[in-house]
Design a protein around this motif. Structure first.
Motif, PDB file in Angstrom:
ATOM      1  N   LEU A  71       0.928  -1.396   0.140  1.00  0.00           N
ATOM      2  CA  LEU A  71       0.175   0.218  -0.201  1.00  0.00           C
ATOM      3  C   LEU A  71       1.124   1.042  -0.140  1.00  0.00           C
ATOM      4  O   LEU A  71       0.829   2.789  -0.971  1.00  0.00           O
ATOM      5  N   ALA A  72       1.898   1.328   0.660  1.00  0.00           N
ATOM      6  CA  ALA A  72       3.026   2.338   0.612  1.00  0.00           C
ATOM      7  C   ALA A  72       3.553   3.752  -0.405  1.00  0.00           C
ATOM      8  O   ALA A  72       3.196   3.713  -1.698  1.00  0.00           O
ATOM      9  N   GLU A  73       3.952   1.432  -1.651  1.00  0.00           N
ATOM     10  CA  GLU A  73       4.350   1.615  -1.987  1.00  0.00           C
ATOM     11  C   GLU A  73       3.344   2.080  -3.002  1.00  0.00           C
ATOM     12  O   GLU A  73       4.432   2.866  -4.254  1.00  0.00           O
ATOM     13  N   ALA A  74       2.378   1.776  -2.913  1.00  0.00           N
ATOM     14  CA  ALA A  74       1.952   2.484  -4.272  1.00  0.00           C
ATOM     15  C   ALA A  74       0.820   3.674  -3.958  1.00  0.00           C
ATOM     16  O   ALA A  74       0.509   3.963  -5.147  1.00  0.00           O
ATOM     17  N   ILE A  75       0.659   4.292  -3.098  1.00  0.00           N
ATOM     18  CA  ILE A  75       0.164   5.505  -3.453  1.00  0.00           C
ATOM     19  C   ILE A  75       1.801   6.397  -2.655  1.00  0.00           C
ATOM     20  O   ILE A  75       1.651   8.097  -2.829  1.00  0.00           O
ATOM     21  N   GLY A  76       2.540   6.375  -2.985  1.00  0.00           N
ATOM     22  CA  GLY A  76       4.308   7.325  -3.513  1.00  0.00           C
ATOM     23  C   GLY A  76       4.467   7.356  -1.770  1.00  0.00           C
ATOM     24  O   GLY A  76       4.368   8.369  -1.751  1.00  0.00           O
ATOM     25  N   ALA A  77       4.150   6.518  -0.406  1.00  0.00           N
ATOM     26  CA  ALA A  77       4.563   7.705   0.516  1.00  0.00           C
ATOM     27  C   ALA A  77       5.802   5.765   1.424  1.00  0.00           C
ATOM     28  O   ALA A  77       5.918   5.860   2.238  1.00  0.00           O
ATOM     29  N   ASP A  78       6.365   5.584   0.138  1.00  0.00           N
ATOM     30  CA  ASP A  78       7.563   4.483   0.439  1.00  0.00           C
ATOM     31  C   ASP A  78       9.141   4.764   0.106  1.00  0.00           C
ATOM     32  O   ASP A  78       9.357   5.560  -1.071  1.00  0.00           O
ATOM     33  N   GLU A  79       8.848   5.786   0.732  1.00  0.00           N
ATOM     34  CA  GLU A  79       9.940   7.196  -0.007  1.00  0.00           C
ATOM     35  C   GLU A  79      11.666   6.813  -0.346  1.00  0.00           C
ATOM     36  O   GLU A  79      12.396   6.802  -1.051  1.00  0.00           O
ATOM     37  N   ASP A  80      11.872   5.788   1.270  1.00  0.00           N
ATOM     38  CA  ASP A  80      13.290   5.482   0.923  1.00  0.00           C
ATOM     39  C   ASP A  80      13.119   4.260   0.069  1.00  0.00           C
ATOM     40  O   ASP A  80      14.403   3.671   0.456  1.00  0.00           O
ATOM     41  N   GLY A  81      12.113   3.647   0.196  1.00  0.00           N
ATOM     42  CA  GLY A  81      12.571   2.288  -0.863  1.00  0.00           C
ATOM     43  C   GLY A  81      12.934   0.794   0.236  1.00  0.00           C
ATOM     44  O   GLY A  81      12.777   0.056   0.175  1.00  0.00           O
ATOM     45  N   ASN A  82      12.464   0.759   1.781  1.00  0.00           N
ATOM     46  CA  ASN A  82      12.850  -0.028   2.277  1.00  0.00           C
ATOM     47  C   ASN A  82      11.326   0.077   3.787  1.00  0.00           C
ATOM     48  O   ASN A  82      11.685   1.060   5.261  1.00  0.00           O
ATOM     49  N   SER A  83      10.234  -0.125   3.103  1.00  0.00           N
ATOM     50  CA  SER A  83       9.169   0.217   4.566  1.00  0.00           C
ATOM     51  C   SER A  83       8.814  -1.042   5.271  1.00  0.00           C
ATOM     52  O   SER A  83       7.378  -1.608   5.723  1.00  0.00           O
ATOM     53  N   ALA A  84       9.915  -1.963   5.570  1.00  0.00           N
ATOM     54  CA  ALA A  84       9.387  -3.257   6.034  1.00  0.00           C
ATOM     55  C   ALA A  84       9.429  -2.503   7.313  1.00  0.00           C
ATOM     56  O   ALA A  84       9.865  -1.860   8.425  1.00  0.00           O
ATOM     57  N   ASN A  85       8.514  -3.740   8.023  1.00  0.00           N
ATOM     58  CA  ASN A  85       7.604  -3.900   9.558  1.00  0.00           C
ATOM     59  C   ASN A  85       6.895  -2.282   9.782  1.00  0.00           C
ATOM     60  O   ASN A  85       7.614  -1.678  11.248  1.00  0.00           O
ATOM     61  N   LEU A  86       6.507  -1.753   9.247  1.00  0.00           N
ATOM     62  CA  LEU A  86       5.664  -0.515   9.052  1.00  0.00           C
ATOM     63  C   LEU A  86       4.743  -0.873  10.625  1.00  0.00           C
ATOM     64  O   LEU A  86       5.114   0.300  11.322  1.00  0.00           O
ATOM     65  N   LEU A  87       4.218  -1.611  10.542  1.00  0.00           N
ATOM     66  CA  LEU A  87       3.084  -1.632  12.000  1.00  0.00           C
ATOM     67  C   LEU A  87       3.344  -3.031  13.320  1.00  0.00           C
ATOM     68  O   LEU A  87       4.231  -3.841  12.338  1.00  0.00           O
ATOM     69  N   THR A  88       3.195  -2.620  14.063  1.00  0.00           N
ATOM     70  CA  THR A  88       2.963  -3.419  15.229  1.00  0.00           C
ATOM     71  C   THR A  88       2.153  -4.360  15.662  1.00  0.00           C
ATOM     72  O   THR A  88       1.043  -4.229  14.564  1.00  0.00           O
ATOM     73  N   ASN A  89       1.944  -5.457  16.437  1.00  0.00           N
ATOM     74  CA  ASN A  89       1.155  -6.453  16.220  1.00  0.00           C
ATOM     75  C   ASN A  89      -0.229  -5.549  16.906  1.00  0.00           C
ATOM     76  O   ASN A  89      -1.524  -6.215  16.230  1.00  0.00           O
ATOM     77  N   LYS A  90       0.062  -4.704  18.397  1.00  0.00           N
ATOM     78  CA  LYS A  90      -1.325  -4.206  18.151  1.00  0.00           C
ATOM     79  C   LYS A  90      -2.419  -3.416  17.827  1.00  0.00           C
ATOM     80  O   LYS A  90      -3.260  -3.440  17.092  1.00  0.00           O
ATOM     81  N   GLN A  91      -1.504  -2.912  16.212  1.00  0.00           N
ATOM     82  CA  GLN A  91      -2.036  -1.489  15.151  1.00  0.00           C
ATOM     83  C   GLN A  91      -2.349  -3.015  13.665  1.00  0.00           C
ATOM     84  O   GLN A  91      -2.704  -2.297  13.080  1.00  0.00           O
TER      85      GLN A  91
END
Length: 276
Positions: A71-91
């Motif tokens: 989703l981050a890549e599709a909407i252009g929110a993956d600026e550094d190209g390394n958006s792994a593990n954005l969300l925690t278990n609670k999220q």
């Protein structure tokens, strides 16, 4: 008196005897398996509890984050190209809960997943706050700018069309399970009624408990093998199926426990009714 009652029982031919030994364990195994599938895999309350277990939490976080990364890549929110593990278990937990509620439980065939996409968007908006990573907050900001187009990005990147297909398969499996379960129970009742006319009460209980032992054994064996699949094989790369196999491993362990209980509870009266 007992001897006369025994001699009055009709004789059982060898083919009939073999048929009883094969059909009775199969029907018991079928009834137990269908019941277990219905109350576990097709039960949203049970499955939501499973994904909260220590073994499955990491699997859920990884799977949801894969879609969130897309989703981050599709909407252009993956600026550094390394958006792994954005969300925690609670999220990730509320997102997984909504997907399970949508897929399982009592529902008819589904053809629209827009409501689910909006629920996921709401989960993202509600659970990504100041404590979230900067990348996750950037995704949230980008989604707000997309406004009405945001749900369609979620549908695409979270593979909600595949989840809708899974929901329809689940309701088909539930309906088939119910039909087969009713038919199996009716067949078991008919078979036991027939055996009552051919065997004494002691012999009947001996045969039923022996069939229960075989049913419990085969349940333990098959469920144990299925539970070991993610242990001996790398299933993480199998997309949705790999995720399901990993989650299913702990469920099959419960099948093994039920098989052990059935075997033990059958072994005791089997030994009591044994001629020896």
């Amino acid at each position: 008196m007992a001897n006369r009652a025994q001699t009055e029982l009709p004789k059982v031919s060898q083919p009939q005897n073999n048929q009883y030994k094969k059909v009775l364990p199969f029907l018991i195994l079928l009834i137990v398996t269908l019941t277990m599938i219905t109350v576990t895999f097709l039960n949203p309350y049970y499955m939501k509890g499973q994904i909260r277990s220590d073994n499955n939490q990491a699997v859920v976080v990884r799977q949801v984050n894969q879609h969130f990364d897309a989703l981050a890549e599709a909407i252009g929110a993956d600026e550094d190209g390394n958006s792994a593990n954005l969300l925690t278990n609670k999220q990730t937990q509320p997102i997984a809960d909504h997907i399970i509620d949508y897929t399982l439980g009592l529902h008819w065939f589904k053809f629209n997943n827009l409501t689910l996409a909006k629920q996921i968007l709401h989960d993202i908006e509600l659970n990504i706050g100041q404590g979230a990573s900067s990348d996750a907050q950037l995704v949230q900001a980008k989604l707000k700018k997309l406004a009405n187009n945001a749900p369609y990005e979620v549908i695409d990147t979270f593979s909600l069309n595949t989840i809708t297909l899974g929901a329809n398969i689940a309701v088909m499996v539930l309906l088939i399970n119910i039909v087969l379960l009713v038919a199996a129970i009716a067949s078991l009742y008919s078979l036991i009624s027939e055996m009552r006319e051919r065997f004494s009460a002691k012999e009947l209980w001996h045969r039923i408990t022996a069939a229960g032992m075989w049913g419990g054994f085969w349940l333990m064996l098959t469920a144990g093998v299925l539970a070991l699949i993610p242990v001996v094989c790398n299933v993480a790369d199998l997309a949705v199926f790999g995720y399901l196999i990993e989650i299913s491993s702990s469920v099959f362990l419960n099948f093994v426990i039920v098989g052990v209980i059935i075997y033990v509870l059958s072994a005791i009266p089997w030994e009591i009714t044994s001629n020896n």
